[in-house]
Write a protein that holds these residues in place. Sequence first.
Motif, PDB file in Angstrom:
ATOM      1  N   MET A 147       0.795  -1.318  -0.040  1.00  0.00           N
ATOM      2  CA  MET A 147       0.063  -0.041   0.014  1.00  0.00           C
ATOM      3  C   MET A 147       1.010   1.232   0.042  1.00  0.00           C
ATOM      4  N   ILE A 148       0.503   2.140  -0.743  1.00  0.00           N
ATOM      5  CA  ILE A 148       1.319   3.383  -0.774  1.00  0.00           C
ATOM      6  C   ILE A 148       0.552   4.633  -0.564  1.00  0.00           C
ATOM      7  N   ILE A 149       1.049   5.391   0.328  1.00  0.00           N
ATOM      8  CA  ILE A 149       0.571   6.538   1.022  1.00  0.00           C
ATOM      9  C   ILE A 149       0.943   7.623   0.470  1.00  0.00           C
ATOM     10  N   HIS A 150       0.083   8.672  -0.277  1.00  0.00           N
ATOM     11  CA  HIS A 150       0.688   9.833  -0.819  1.00  0.00           C
ATOM     12  C   HIS A 150       0.553  11.048   0.368  1.00  0.00           C
ATOM     13  N   SER A 151       1.697  11.579   0.511  1.00  0.00           N
ATOM     14  CA  SER A 151       1.777  12.768   1.379  1.00  0.00           C
ATOM     15  C   SER A 151       2.276  13.822   0.894  1.00  0.00           C
ATOM     16  N   LYS A 152       1.993  15.122   1.362  1.00  0.00           N
ATOM     17  CA  LYS A 152       2.722  16.242   0.846  1.00  0.00           C
ATOM     18  C   LYS A 152       4.278  16.138   1.149  1.00  0.00           C
ATOM     19  N   PHE A 153       4.684  15.571   1.946  1.00  0.00           N
ATOM     20  CA  PHE A 153       6.177  15.523   2.330  1.00  0.00           C
ATOM     21  C   PHE A 153       6.673  14.486   1.405  1.00  0.00           C
ATOM     22  N   LYS A 154       6.258  13.262   1.270  1.00  0.00           N
ATOM     23  CA  LYS A 154       6.647  12.115   0.429  1.00  0.00           C
ATOM     24  C   LYS A 154       5.638  10.926   0.313  1.00  0.00           C
ATOM     25  N   ASP A 155       5.836  10.332  -0.756  1.00  0.00           N
ATOM     26  CA  ASP A 155       4.980   8.802  -0.777  1.00  0.00           C
ATOM     27  C   ASP A 155       5.872   8.071   0.465  1.00  0.00           C
ATOM     28  N   TYR A 156       5.001   7.152   0.982  1.00  0.00           N
ATOM     29  CA  TYR A 156       5.560   6.100   1.632  1.00  0.00           C
ATOM     30  C   TYR A 156       4.779   4.885   1.544  1.00  0.00           C
ATOM     31  N   GLU A 157       5.571   3.696   1.935  1.00  0.00           N
ATOM     32  CA  GLU A 157       4.802   2.303   1.356  1.00  0.00           C
ATOM     33  C   GLU A 157       4.531   1.660   2.838  1.00  0.00           C
ATOM     34  N   VAL A 158       3.661   0.970   2.975  1.00  0.00           N
ATOM     35  CA  VAL A 158       3.370  -0.018   4.106  1.00  0.00           C
ATOM     36  C   VAL A 158       3.265  -1.439   3.702  1.00  0.00           C
ATOM     37  N   HIS A 159       4.593  -2.131   4.406  1.00  0.00           N
ATOM     38  CA  HIS A 159       4.861  -3.304   4.078  1.00  0.00           C
ATOM     39  C   HIS A 159       4.028  -4.422   4.952  1.00  0.00           C
ATOM     40  N   MET A 160       2.973  -5.391   4.635  1.00  0.00           N
ATOM     41  CA  MET A 160       2.821  -6.382   5.497  1.00  0.00           C
ATOM     42  C   MET A 160       3.414  -7.447   5.514  1.00  0.00           C
ATOM     43  N   GLU A 161       4.197  -8.008   6.656  1.00  0.00           N
ATOM     44  CA  GLU A 161       4.984  -8.662   7.000  1.00  0.00           C
ATOM     45  C   GLU A 161       4.414  -9.898   7.414  1.00  0.00           C
ATOM     46  N   SER A 162       4.929 -11.279   7.002  1.00  0.00           N
ATOM     47  CA  SER A 162       4.237 -12.580   7.432  1.00  0.00           C
ATOM     48  C   SER A 162       5.245 -13.250   8.781  1.00  0.00           C
ATOM     49  N   ASN A 163       6.343 -12.682   8.690  1.00  0.00           N
ATOM     50  CA  ASN A 163       7.243 -13.305   9.949  1.00  0.00           C
ATOM     51  C   ASN A 163       8.237 -12.204  10.341  1.00  0.00           C
ATOM     52  N   PHE A 164       9.253 -12.623  11.181  1.00  0.00           N
ATOM     53  CA  PHE A 164      10.139 -11.574  11.899  1.00  0.00           C
ATOM     54  C   PHE A 164      11.409 -11.503  10.761  1.00  0.00           C
ATOM     55  N   ASP A 165      11.619 -12.289   9.863  1.00  0.00           N
ATOM     56  CA  ASP A 165      12.721 -12.111   9.029  1.00  0.00           C
ATOM     57  C   ASP A 165      13.273 -10.883   8.714  1.00  0.00           C
ATOM     58  N   PHE A 166      12.192 -10.010   8.363  1.00  0.00           N
ATOM     59  CA  PHE A 166      12.476  -8.484   8.017  1.00  0.00           C
ATOM     60  C   PHE A 166      13.291  -7.751   8.971  1.00  0.00           C
ATOM     61  N   LEU A 167      13.291  -8.107  10.326  1.00  0.00           N
ATOM     62  CA  LEU A 167      13.904  -7.377  11.315  1.00  0.00           C
ATOM     63  C   LEU A 167      15.534  -7.538  11.087  1.00  0.00           C
ATOM     64  N   ARG A 168      15.884  -8.653  10.585  1.00  0.00           N
ATOM     65  CA  ARG A 168      17.520  -8.885  10.412  1.00  0.00           C
ATOM     66  C   ARG A 168      17.871  -8.044   9.274  1.00  0.00           C
ATOM     67  N   GLU A 169      17.053  -7.613   8.236  1.00  0.00           N
ATOM     68  CA  GLU A 169      17.240  -6.952   7.239  1.00  0.00           C
ATOM     69  C   GLU A 169      17.457  -5.696   7.553  1.00  0.00           C
ATOM     70  N   LEU A 170      16.273  -5.003   8.349  1.00  0.00           N
ATOM     71  CA  LEU A 170      16.568  -3.773   8.862  1.00  0.00           C
ATOM     72  C   LEU A 170      17.712  -3.235   9.647  1.00  0.00           C
ATOM     73  N   SER A 171      18.270  -4.449  10.477  1.00  0.00           N
ATOM     74  CA  SER A 171      19.296  -4.593  11.135  1.00  0.00           C
ATOM     75  C   SER A 171      20.534  -3.895  10.466  1.00  0.00           C
ATOM     76  N   GLN A 172      20.599  -4.261   9.221  1.00  0.00           N
ATOM     77  CA  GLN A 172      21.705  -3.948   8.308  1.00  0.00           C
ATOM     78  C   GLN A 172      21.591  -2.382   7.628  1.00  0.00           C
ATOM     79  N   THR A 173      20.674  -1.767   8.098  1.00  0.00           N
ATOM     80  CA  THR A 173      20.517  -0.517   7.614  1.00  0.00           C
ATOM     81  C   THR A 173      21.519   0.545   7.631  1.00  0.00           C
ATOM     82  N   PRO A 174      22.273   1.196   6.744  1.00  0.00           N
ATOM     83  CA  PRO A 174      23.372   1.800   6.802  1.00  0.00           C
ATOM     84  C   PRO A 174      23.104   3.200   7.548  1.00  0.00           C
ATOM     85  N   ASN A 175      24.058   3.817   8.191  1.00  0.00           N
ATOM     86  CA  ASN A 175      24.058   4.962   9.100  1.00  0.00           C
ATOM     87  C   ASN A 175      23.005   5.029   9.842  1.00  0.00           C
ATOM     88  N   ALA A 176      22.351   3.946  10.462  1.00  0.00           N
ATOM     89  CA  ALA A 176      21.205   3.944  11.245  1.00  0.00           C
ATOM     90  C   ALA A 176      21.346   4.214  12.792  1.00  0.00           C
TER      91      ALA A 176
END
Length: 355
Positions: free
Chosen positions: A1-30
């Motif tokens: 789902m994409i939300i349109h905003s005056k600031f920026k468009d942003y996306e809602v990701h529906m996750e089925s399990n917690f695996d995405f957390l490991r990927e987020l942990s690799q976010t650079p400069n975070a």
Amino acid sequence: MIIHSKFKDYEVHMESNFDFLRELSQTPNAEFVIDEKVYGLYKTYFKEIPEERLFLVEATEEHKVIETALAICEKMTEIPAKRNAHLVSVGGGIIQDITGFVANVLYRGIPWTFVPTTLLASCDSCIGGKTSLNYKKYKNLLGTFYPPDALHICPGFFQTLSERDFESGLGEVVKFNIMAGEHGLKNIEDNIDRLLARDEDCLKQFVYSSLEFKKGFIEVDEFDRGERIKLNFAHTFGHAIETVTGYEIPHGTAVAIGMIMANRVAERRGMLDSEIARRSEKVLLRVIHIGIDLNEYPLERFISAMRKDKKQTSEHLTAVLMTNVAKDLKIVHDVQIEEVADARDYFEQLYHAQA
């Protein structure tokens, strides 16, 4: 789902399990700001986050203040990238408020990813961009509009919510479906048992449909000047209940009670059919469990709290009321004290009769 905003468009990701957390942990400069309770429950998924990039927050109203936000800002100045710094936050509405504020004011705006872990934040507040901080004795006095760049929603988090917090989230889920009209009301009637059982597939469907419903309002009125105000259906009553009980009743539950009260006013004004009111009450009572008698609190305190609600525009009491037409809510500015008293008494009788 994409939300349109005056600031920026942003996306809602529906996750089925917690695996995405490991990927987020690799976010650079975070910098990772995480509710300390959530961190304790799901620590195995956060173990790759460098200790120097981890900021834990006790998610209480006492910490939803400018001092917490400034402490995070100061910590983030250690990141060499500066305006390329990325804030990743994990938690409920309090964490969202603090980190959304930080992401907006630090370097005049930095990338921000939010992972809501409560049903209340996932089905409602995570989109729309509102952030609020408490200041001294004033709740939500300071605030901005600043949406995240991305959202990741995983219903697995809801399994570890307390019954109190889970039912609070369900209050908002039920609200959106009742506002949507006959289709939404029938849908919630048919699925309330699965929702109460925390069926993850069912929860995912209802979180998504709740956000889709809200999306239609915030995209046409992002800054709460007209159409979006209708999303405050039941909130004038709900905020008063939260205030007079010292927040013993959580937000979503207070809103669910507020819906019954608002519908009582609408029904007595001839705006809402009795059948819709009764069907709505039956579902709402499934998600309301309180140990407080609202009639123990003086009516004057309810009225005073309603007058202080930030949606009020004059000395008269304003409320959003339902009609028989889907999404056709009415903002009225002439709610009478007698109507508030009757609505509160009506809820108490109804609640104790089915208890």
